[in-house]
Motif scaffolding. Structure first.
Motif, short mmCIF file in Angstrom:
data_model
loop_
_atom_site.label_atom_id
_atom_site.label_comp_id
_atom_site.label_asym_id
_atom_site.label_seq_id
_atom_site.Cartn_x
_atom_site.Cartn_y
_atom_site.Cartn_z
N PRO A 163 -2.31 12.07 0.12
CA PRO A 163 -1.17 11.92 -0.63
C PRO A 163 -1.62 11.29 -1.83
O PRO A 163 -2.34 10.36 -1.93
CB PRO A 163 -0.17 11.17 -0.13
CG PRO A 163 -0.87 10.18 0.64
CD PRO A 163 -2.40 11.17 1.42
N TYR A 192 6.34 4.27 0.16
CA TYR A 192 5.16 3.79 -0.66
C TYR A 192 4.86 2.53 -1.12
O TYR A 192 4.08 1.95 -0.62
CB TYR A 192 5.01 4.84 -1.67
CG TYR A 192 3.59 4.67 -2.60
CD1 TYR A 192 2.58 5.17 -2.25
CD2 TYR A 192 3.78 3.97 -3.58
CE1 TYR A 192 1.18 5.05 -3.00
CE2 TYR A 192 2.39 3.76 -4.46
CZ TYR A 192 1.43 4.24 -4.20
OH TYR A 192 0.24 4.04 -4.82
N ALA A 193 6.08 2.11 -1.76
CA ALA A 193 6.17 0.64 -2.10
C ALA A 193 6.07 -0.31 -1.06
O ALA A 193 5.63 -1.29 -0.91
CB ALA A 193 7.43 0.41 -3.02
N PHE A 194 6.81 -0.06 -0.01
CA PHE A 194 6.97 -0.83 1.31
C PHE A 194 5.42 -0.88 1.95
O PHE A 194 4.83 -1.98 2.26
CB PHE A 194 7.61 -0.28 2.36
CG PHE A 194 7.61 -1.04 3.74
CD1 PHE A 194 8.50 -2.21 3.78
CD2 PHE A 194 6.98 -0.30 4.90
CE1 PHE A 194 8.43 -2.95 4.86
CE2 PHE A 194 6.91 -0.96 6.08
CZ PHE A 194 7.57 -2.34 6.09
N ILE A 195 4.74 0.36 1.87
CA ILE A 195 3.33 0.38 2.44
C ILE A 195 2.47 -0.64 1.53
O ILE A 195 1.42 -1.18 2.16
CB ILE A 195 2.63 1.84 2.66
CG1 ILE A 195 3.64 2.67 3.73
CG2 ILE A 195 1.44 1.78 3.00
CD1 ILE A 195 3.40 4.00 3.79
N TRP A 196 2.53 -0.48 0.27
CA TRP A 196 1.49 -1.02 -0.58
C TRP A 196 2.01 -2.26 -0.64
O TRP A 196 1.05 -3.45 -1.29
CB TRP A 196 1.34 -0.42 -1.87
CG TRP A 196 0.21 0.54 -1.63
CD1 TRP A 196 0.50 2.00 -1.09
CD2 TRP A 196 -1.13 0.80 -2.06
NE1 TRP A 196 -0.53 2.81 -1.27
CE2 TRP A 196 -1.65 1.96 -1.63
CE3 TRP A 196 -1.99 -0.21 -2.26
CZ2 TRP A 196 -2.89 2.37 -1.79
CZ3 TRP A 196 -3.33 0.08 -2.58
CH2 TRP A 196 -3.42 1.38 -2.32
N PHE A 197 3.12 -3.02 -0.51
CA PHE A 197 3.56 -4.36 -0.78
C PHE A 197 2.72 -5.30 -0.08
O PHE A 197 2.43 -6.30 -0.53
CB PHE A 197 4.97 -4.17 -0.24
CG PHE A 197 5.64 -5.74 0.10
CD1 PHE A 197 6.09 -6.55 -1.06
CD2 PHE A 197 5.45 -6.22 1.12
CE1 PHE A 197 6.46 -7.91 -0.63
CE2 PHE A 197 5.89 -7.71 1.45
CZ PHE A 197 6.53 -8.34 0.51
N ALA A 203 -1.31 9.39 -5.37
CA ALA A 203 -0.73 7.74 -5.84
C ALA A 203 0.60 8.00 -5.99
O ALA A 203 1.27 8.63 -6.81
CB ALA A 203 -1.59 7.09 -6.74
N GLY A 204 1.49 7.00 -5.39
CA GLY A 204 3.02 6.96 -5.79
C GLY A 204 3.67 7.79 -4.65
O GLY A 204 4.83 7.79 -4.57
N THR A 205 3.02 8.49 -3.83
CA THR A 205 3.87 9.36 -2.65
C THR A 205 3.16 8.95 -1.20
O THR A 205 1.83 8.50 -1.18
CB THR A 205 3.50 10.61 -2.91
OG1 THR A 205 2.08 11.13 -2.79
CG2 THR A 205 3.80 11.20 -4.39
N CYS A 206 3.94 9.26 -0.28
CA CYS A 206 3.34 9.28 1.01
C CYS A 206 3.40 10.41 1.53
O CYS A 206 2.27 11.00 1.98
CB CYS A 206 4.54 8.23 1.93
SG CYS A 206 4.63 6.58 1.54
N ALA A 264 9.19 7.18 -2.47
CA ALA A 264 8.71 6.19 -3.29
C ALA A 264 8.91 4.80 -2.62
O ALA A 264 7.87 3.90 -2.86
CB ALA A 264 9.51 6.17 -4.59
N LEU A 265 10.04 4.56 -2.26
CA LEU A 265 10.38 3.35 -1.35
C LEU A 265 9.46 3.07 -0.13
O LEU A 265 8.97 2.12 -0.06
CB LEU A 265 12.00 3.47 -1.08
CG LEU A 265 12.33 2.23 -0.36
CD1 LEU A 265 12.33 1.18 -1.43
CD2 LEU A 265 13.67 2.59 0.37
#
Lengths: 57, 390
Positions: A11, A48-53, A13-16, A45-46
């Motif tokens: 994926p 993705y943010a959760f995984i990278w958080f 960046a910014g996507t899962c 996107a949410l």
């Protein structure tokens, strides 16, 4: 048994799971694609943010 | 438009004019929110961490009568229920691990092993989801199990709930108090992403000697993700800068040679990538960055807000002033160990030295933690208003 149609991909960046991948799996969409796409991307996107958080401390 | 909305617009303009290196009517002044506000109440740190509504009540009581423009910081930077739900090992909070008035602690480990580099570089997001999360969360010990599935549901729900609370809190401060948030969104230097939570400090320092090419390749792989993460967490906002806490780039953690080769190129790429999207970076340079000022000056004009903590302020003004907004001027140690008179003197000096021609925001130079004195914070804000009129 459910057929496994899932492709392997990297994926961007910014996507899962990018919409273009999922759209292929859905096949032809009978209704308004844009509504499905925008909702898909918002939740993706949410996720993705959760995984990278966890590494952005 | 209500009086508070007018006040918000006035303060927003004051802050954003300074970010653009202009000269507003007054030097914008920042309230440093942190755990220190809790110690002046009957509430425990544990309750403040766990209960966002309670911590908002506390903050409301503290800021009600203060005249400042911008708020920076948080009490609930990490929401413990989210970590508890997944049995996450990254942090320990008061309640389960510490007594109720202790601060939180980060538990650094090599959660990513040296042999994981290639897989991480090839597909970072998938590696984080499938390898990293199970390693940092006890509930994910058996991925796909009942326990792991429930924990993932809880973690994602808590993430969404907490983000919603934070968004509503920002709206509340704007509407009820006319206060502007310092930043929107978050990012990091790729070297810090890799060195803080993946390889750990010891791991990445050994890697600089044993597998330097892997460090460079991993940092390059992280660049687009740190741009994307910033824009997603900012919900696309470009009016305010993106918070970027910087850790291992402070001098003398790395030698100048290592900093130039391993830290700076990928961090510069993130900043330039964000700037190309119209997003300014809040270059939160805790510690001393004096030796690197000339390299930082290579960035596009106005693309960062440079935060001065222990960096030589006069040199920062000389090298970066006029091209980048400068932020800070009051050492956090002074807010803890100084007196109100010393704080006022410091504010006057900072405004004289750094703010004379605009492009300056008066603030604490770093994160203000639990040991700051309330009287010193109040003295900082009052002195900024007294001396900060252009």
């Amino acid at each position: 048994m459910v057929e496994n149609k899932m492709k392997s991909f990297v994926p961007e960046a910014g996507t899962c799971i990018p919409w273009k991948i999922k759209k292929e799996e859905f096949g032809v969409l009978a209704g308004n694609e844009e509504i499905v796409k925008s909702s898909w991307e918002m939740l993706d996107a949410l996720a993705y943010a959760f995984i990278w958080f966890w590494v952005q401390r | 438009m209500s009086d508070k909305e007018k006040l918000f617009q006035e303060r927003f303009k004051r802050y954003t004019v300074a970010l653009e290196c202009g000269k507003p009517d007054k030097v914008p002044v920042v309230f440093p929110l942190g755990e220190w506000v809790v110690k002046y109440t009957n509430t425990t740190l544990q309750e403040a961490y766990y209960n966002v509504d309670k911590s908002n009540e506390i903050i409301g009581d503290v800021i009600r009568d203060l005249d400042f423009d911008v708020m920076f910081g948080a009490i609930n930077l990490w929401w413990p229920p989210m970590f508890d739900g997944m049995d996450c090992k990254l942090y320990k909070f008061p309640g389960i691990y510490f007594e109720e008035n202790s601060g939180f602690q980060y538990v650094e480990e090599e959660y990513m092993k040296a042999e994981d580099y290639d897989e991480f570089i090839a597909n970072p997001t998938q590696w984080l989801a499938t390898k990293y999360l199970p390693r940092i969360c006890g509930e994910f010990a058996e991925p796909g199990s009942y326990r792991a599935t429930v924990a993932l549901i809880k973690g994602a729900a808590a993430f969404a709930m907490h983000n919603d609370k934070l968004t509503k809190t920002g709206e509340k401060w704007a509407k009820e108090y006319g206060i502007v948030s310092a930043t929107t969104g978050m990012t990091k230097a790729p070297f810090d992403t890799l060195g803080d939570a993946l390889r750990g400090t010891k791991g990445i320092l050994l890697d600089l000697r044993r597998r330097p090419d892997k460090v460079l390749a991993a940092c390059e792989a992280i660049v687009p993700h740190n741009i994307a993460y910033a824009m997603i967490t900012a919900a696309g906002d470009t009016s305010l800068p993106c918070f970027a806490p910087l850790h291992k780039g402070a001098y003398p953690f790395l030698s100048l040679e290592h900093w130039q080769k391993y830290y700076w190129p990928s961090w510069k790429a993130v900043i330039e990538g964000l700037w190309a999207l119209g997003k300014r970076t809040f270059f939160f340079a805790e510690g001393d960055w004096t030796p690197y000022l000339e390299k930082i000056a290579e960035l596009p004009d106005k693309s960062i807000v440079f935060c001065i903590d222990l960096t030589d302020a006069k040199k920062a003004k000389k090298v970066l002033g006029g091209r980048f907004c400068l932020y800070g001027g009051v050492p956090t140690t002074l807010l803890t160990y100084g007196t109100p008179e010393e704080v006022k003197d410091c504010v006057k000096r900072a405004i004289d030295e750094l703010g004379g021609d605009g492009g300056f925001v008066l603030a604490a130079g770093g994160v203000v933690m639990s040991d700051a004195k309330r009287e010193n914070i109040v003295a900082m804000i009052e002195a900024a208003r007294e001396y900060g009129v252009y």
